[in-house]
Design a protein around this motif. Sequence first.
Motif, PDB file in Angstrom:
ATOM      1  N   ILE A 107       0.584  -1.227  -0.121  1.00  0.00           N
ATOM      2  CA  ILE A 107      -0.041   0.096  -0.253  1.00  0.00           C
ATOM      3  C   ILE A 107       1.072   1.272   0.013  1.00  0.00           C
ATOM      4  O   ILE A 107       0.649   2.229  -0.755  1.00  0.00           O
ATOM      5  CB  ILE A 107      -1.011   0.074   1.086  1.00  0.00           C
ATOM      6  CG1 ILE A 107      -1.869  -1.158   1.312  1.00  0.00           C
ATOM      7  CG2 ILE A 107      -1.668   1.433   1.485  1.00  0.00           C
ATOM      8  CD1 ILE A 107      -2.655  -1.349   2.169  1.00  0.00           C
ATOM      9  N   ALA A 108       2.032   1.167   0.895  1.00  0.00           N
ATOM     10  CA  ALA A 108       2.772   2.344   0.892  1.00  0.00           C
ATOM     11  C   ALA A 108       3.694   2.795  -0.450  1.00  0.00           C
ATOM     12  O   ALA A 108       3.660   3.847  -0.758  1.00  0.00           O
ATOM     13  CB  ALA A 108       3.902   2.147   2.066  1.00  0.00           C
ATOM     14  N   LEU A 109       3.993   1.700  -1.066  1.00  0.00           N
ATOM     15  CA  LEU A 109       4.766   2.116  -2.306  1.00  0.00           C
ATOM     16  C   LEU A 109       4.017   0.976  -3.358  1.00  0.00           C
ATOM     17  O   LEU A 109       3.966  -0.117  -3.050  1.00  0.00           O
ATOM     18  CB  LEU A 109       6.381   1.337  -2.002  1.00  0.00           C
ATOM     19  CG  LEU A 109       7.101   2.195  -1.114  1.00  0.00           C
ATOM     20  CD1 LEU A 109       8.232   1.229  -1.002  1.00  0.00           C
ATOM     21  CD2 LEU A 109       7.406   3.606  -1.667  1.00  0.00           C
ATOM     22  N   PRO A 110       3.624   1.651  -4.308  1.00  0.00           N
ATOM     23  CA  PRO A 110       3.783   3.110  -4.959  1.00  0.00           C
ATOM     24  C   PRO A 110       2.398   3.962  -4.626  1.00  0.00           C
ATOM     25  O   PRO A 110       2.615   5.005  -5.131  1.00  0.00           O
ATOM     26  CB  PRO A 110       4.168   2.782  -6.348  1.00  0.00           C
ATOM     27  CG  PRO A 110       3.291   1.921  -6.673  1.00  0.00           C
ATOM     28  CD  PRO A 110       2.984   1.023  -5.420  1.00  0.00           C
ATOM     29  N   PHE A 111       1.602   3.321  -4.012  1.00  0.00           N
ATOM     30  CA  PHE A 111       0.134   4.100  -3.863  1.00  0.00           C
ATOM     31  C   PHE A 111       0.279   5.308  -2.995  1.00  0.00           C
ATOM     32  O   PHE A 111      -0.405   6.140  -2.962  1.00  0.00           O
ATOM     33  CB  PHE A 111      -0.926   3.293  -3.699  1.00  0.00           C
ATOM     34  CG  PHE A 111      -1.245   2.648  -4.952  1.00  0.00           C
ATOM     35  CD1 PHE A 111      -1.868   2.991  -5.949  1.00  0.00           C
ATOM     36  CD2 PHE A 111      -0.635   1.126  -5.190  1.00  0.00           C
ATOM     37  CE1 PHE A 111      -2.393   2.442  -7.120  1.00  0.00           C
ATOM     38  CE2 PHE A 111      -1.040   0.433  -6.384  1.00  0.00           C
ATOM     39  CZ  PHE A 111      -1.846   1.016  -7.412  1.00  0.00           C
ATOM     40  N   MET A 112       1.091   5.089  -1.765  1.00  0.00           N
ATOM     41  CA  MET A 112       1.192   6.473  -0.991  1.00  0.00           C
ATOM     42  C   MET A 112       2.312   7.146  -1.161  1.00  0.00           C
ATOM     43  O   MET A 112       2.338   8.367  -1.073  1.00  0.00           O
ATOM     44  CB  MET A 112       1.028   5.709   0.466  1.00  0.00           C
ATOM     45  CG  MET A 112      -0.510   5.616   0.787  1.00  0.00           C
ATOM     46  SD  MET A 112      -0.499   4.746   2.239  1.00  0.00           S
ATOM     47  CE  MET A 112      -0.819   6.399   3.458  1.00  0.00           C
ATOM     48  N   VAL A 113       3.533   6.482  -1.566  1.00  0.00           N
ATOM     49  CA  VAL A 113       4.795   7.054  -1.966  1.00  0.00           C
ATOM     50  C   VAL A 113       5.326   6.845  -3.382  1.00  0.00           C
ATOM     51  O   VAL A 113       5.046   5.902  -3.691  1.00  0.00           O
ATOM     52  CB  VAL A 113       5.992   6.461  -1.041  1.00  0.00           C
ATOM     53  CG1 VAL A 113       7.180   7.256  -1.220  1.00  0.00           C
ATOM     54  CG2 VAL A 113       5.496   6.634   0.544  1.00  0.00           C
ATOM     55  N   GLY A 114       5.303   8.139  -3.711  1.00  0.00           N
ATOM     56  CA  GLY A 114       5.730   8.012  -5.364  1.00  0.00           C
ATOM     57  C   GLY A 114       6.674   9.337  -5.631  1.00  0.00           C
ATOM     58  O   GLY A 114       6.969  10.116  -4.677  1.00  0.00           O
ATOM     59  N   ALA A 115       6.806   9.423  -6.837  1.00  0.00           N
ATOM     60  CA  ALA A 115       7.754  10.654  -7.354  1.00  0.00           C
ATOM     61  C   ALA A 115       7.078  11.808  -7.058  1.00  0.00           C
ATOM     62  O   ALA A 115       7.960  12.819  -6.369  1.00  0.00           O
ATOM     63  CB  ALA A 115       8.034  10.604  -8.795  1.00  0.00           C
ATOM     64  N   GLY A 116       5.793  12.051  -7.019  1.00  0.00           N
ATOM     65  CA  GLY A 116       5.138  13.293  -6.711  1.00  0.00           C
ATOM     66  C   GLY A 116       5.196  13.747  -5.289  1.00  0.00           C
ATOM     67  O   GLY A 116       5.286  14.943  -4.789  1.00  0.00           O
ATOM     68  N   THR A 117       4.876  12.732  -4.357  1.00  0.00           N
ATOM     69  CA  THR A 117       4.712  12.974  -2.900  1.00  0.00           C
ATOM     70  C   THR A 117       6.340  13.017  -2.510  1.00  0.00           C
ATOM     71  O   THR A 117       6.607  13.872  -1.538  1.00  0.00           O
ATOM     72  CB  THR A 117       4.232  11.722  -2.266  1.00  0.00           C
ATOM     73  OG1 THR A 117       4.506  10.511  -2.673  1.00  0.00           O
ATOM     74  CG2 THR A 117       2.798  12.007  -2.487  1.00  0.00           C
ATOM     75  N   ILE A 118       7.247  12.384  -2.866  1.00  0.00           N
ATOM     76  CA  ILE A 118       8.644  12.588  -2.309  1.00  0.00           C
ATOM     77  C   ILE A 118       9.287  14.046  -2.828  1.00  0.00           C
ATOM     78  O   ILE A 118       9.740  15.009  -1.999  1.00  0.00           O
ATOM     79  CB  ILE A 118       9.703  11.600  -3.145  1.00  0.00           C
ATOM     80  CG1 ILE A 118       9.239  10.139  -2.624  1.00  0.00           C
ATOM     81  CG2 ILE A 118      10.927  11.989  -3.040  1.00  0.00           C
ATOM     82  CD1 ILE A 118      10.135   9.271  -3.044  1.00  0.00           C
ATOM     83  N   SER A 119       8.960  14.557  -3.903  1.00  0.00           N
ATOM     84  CA  SER A 119       9.185  15.998  -4.353  1.00  0.00           C
ATOM     85  C   SER A 119       8.546  16.976  -3.443  1.00  0.00           C
ATOM     86  O   SER A 119       9.165  17.927  -2.972  1.00  0.00           O
ATOM     87  CB  SER A 119       8.754  16.175  -5.894  1.00  0.00           C
ATOM     88  OG  SER A 119       9.500  15.222  -6.665  1.00  0.00           O
ATOM     89  N   LEU A 120       7.086  16.510  -3.250  1.00  0.00           N
ATOM     90  CA  LEU A 120       6.452  17.475  -2.155  1.00  0.00           C
ATOM     91  C   LEU A 120       7.068  17.389  -0.961  1.00  0.00           C
ATOM     92  O   LEU A 120       6.950  18.590  -0.274  1.00  0.00           O
ATOM     93  CB  LEU A 120       4.928  17.268  -2.269  1.00  0.00           C
ATOM     94  CG  LEU A 120       4.330  17.527  -3.348  1.00  0.00           C
ATOM     95  CD1 LEU A 120       2.894  17.174  -3.244  1.00  0.00           C
ATOM     96  CD2 LEU A 120       4.322  18.939  -3.683  1.00  0.00           C
ATOM     97  N   SER A 121       7.751  16.351  -0.524  1.00  0.00           N
ATOM     98  CA  SER A 121       8.347  16.097   0.646  1.00  0.00           C
ATOM     99  C   SER A 121       9.402  17.121   0.787  1.00  0.00           C
ATOM    100  O   SER A 121       9.989  17.829   1.809  1.00  0.00           O
ATOM    101  CB  SER A 121       8.871  14.642   1.126  1.00  0.00           C
ATOM    102  OG  SER A 121       7.585  14.111   1.110  1.00  0.00           O
ATOM    103  N   ILE A 122      10.417  17.227  -0.176  1.00  0.00           N
ATOM    104  CA  ILE A 122      11.367  17.851  -0.276  1.00  0.00           C
ATOM    105  C   ILE A 122      11.112  19.305  -0.259  1.00  0.00           C
ATOM    106  O   ILE A 122      11.916  20.113   0.353  1.00  0.00           O
ATOM    107  CB  ILE A 122      12.126  17.275  -1.682  1.00  0.00           C
ATOM    108  CG1 ILE A 122      12.693  15.708  -1.475  1.00  0.00           C
ATOM    109  CG2 ILE A 122      13.664  18.558  -1.734  1.00  0.00           C
ATOM    110  CD1 ILE A 122      13.519  15.268  -2.807  1.00  0.00           C
ATOM    111  N   LEU A 123      10.236  19.650  -1.143  1.00  0.00           N
ATOM    112  CA  LEU A 123      10.010  20.939  -1.173  1.00  0.00           C
ATOM    113  C   LEU A 123       9.180  21.562   0.219  1.00  0.00           C
ATOM    114  O   LEU A 123       9.399  22.684   0.718  1.00  0.00           O
ATOM    115  CB  LEU A 123       8.503  21.508  -2.158  1.00  0.00           C
ATOM    116  CG  LEU A 123       9.128  21.276  -3.804  1.00  0.00           C
ATOM    117  CD1 LEU A 123       8.053  21.138  -4.583  1.00  0.00           C
ATOM    118  CD2 LEU A 123      10.103  22.238  -3.903  1.00  0.00           C
ATOM    119  N   LEU A 124       8.670  20.598   1.063  1.00  0.00           N
ATOM    120  CA  LEU A 124       8.062  21.026   2.368  1.00  0.00           C
ATOM    121  C   LEU A 124       9.366  21.257   3.155  1.00  0.00           C
ATOM    122  O   LEU A 124       9.177  22.249   3.925  1.00  0.00           O
ATOM    123  CB  LEU A 124       7.232  19.836   2.905  1.00  0.00           C
ATOM    124  CG  LEU A 124       6.216  19.970   3.960  1.00  0.00           C
ATOM    125  CD1 LEU A 124       5.248  20.917   3.685  1.00  0.00           C
ATOM    126  CD2 LEU A 124       5.964  18.554   4.634  1.00  0.00           C
TER     127      LEU A 124
END
Length: 200
Positions: A107-124
Motif C-alpha cells: 500500500i505504501a509503495l507505490p500508492f502512498m509514496v511516489g515521485a510526486g509525494t517525494i518531490s513535495l516532501s523535499i519542497l516541504l
Amino acid sequence: MSAAILAFLVMLNPFALFLYLKPLMRDLSDREFFSVFLRASLISFCIYLVFVLFGNFIFARVFRISFESFRIFGGIILFSLAYMFIVRGRKAFIQTKGDLHDMASEIALPFMVGAGTISLSILLGEQLPMPYGVLALTLIMIINFIIVLGLKEMRSRIKVHKFRVAFDKNMEILLRINGFFVGAIGIDMIANGIRNMFLL
C-alpha cells in the motif's frame, strides 16, 4: 503551512486510497484493516520524513543529480496518474494481493509514496523551518488516515445496496475531479523545474 498541507493532501489523495483499499476492506476484518493501514501510513511517514529532513543532501551529495530533474520527472508521473484518474477512474488501480504482513508495504509503495509525494516532501523541507516541516507532515498523515477511515465507516453504515453503489460512484467522481488538481500540480512542477534549470 496550510497551503503546503493542502497541496500534499491533494497529491496523497485519500479518496483514491479509499477506492484502492476497498478490496482489503471487504476481505479483512476491521481490526486487520486498521493494523495494515496504520503500518502503511507509518512506513510512508518515515520515507517522507527522510526526504523532508535530508532531501536536498540526498540529491546533491549522494546521487549527485539535480533536484530540478527529479521535479520534472515527478511532474510527468503526476500528469500521467492524473490522466488515468480522469479517464479510467478506479480501473486505474490494481488490487493488492499477497500475505497480510506484506500488504502494508504494498500500500505504501507505490500508492502512498511516489515521485510526486517525494518531490513535495523535499519542497516541504525547503519551504518550512525544520520543526514546522515535520509538524506539517505529521498533520498530513493524520488527516489522510482519518479521512480514509471516516469514509470506510460512512460506507459501512449504509445498509441499502443501491445507496452503497451511489456512494462508491460519488467517490469515483471525486477521484476524477481530484485528477484535474493532480494534473495541474504535475504541470506546475514541470514548468518550475524547467524554469529553475535555466536560471541556474
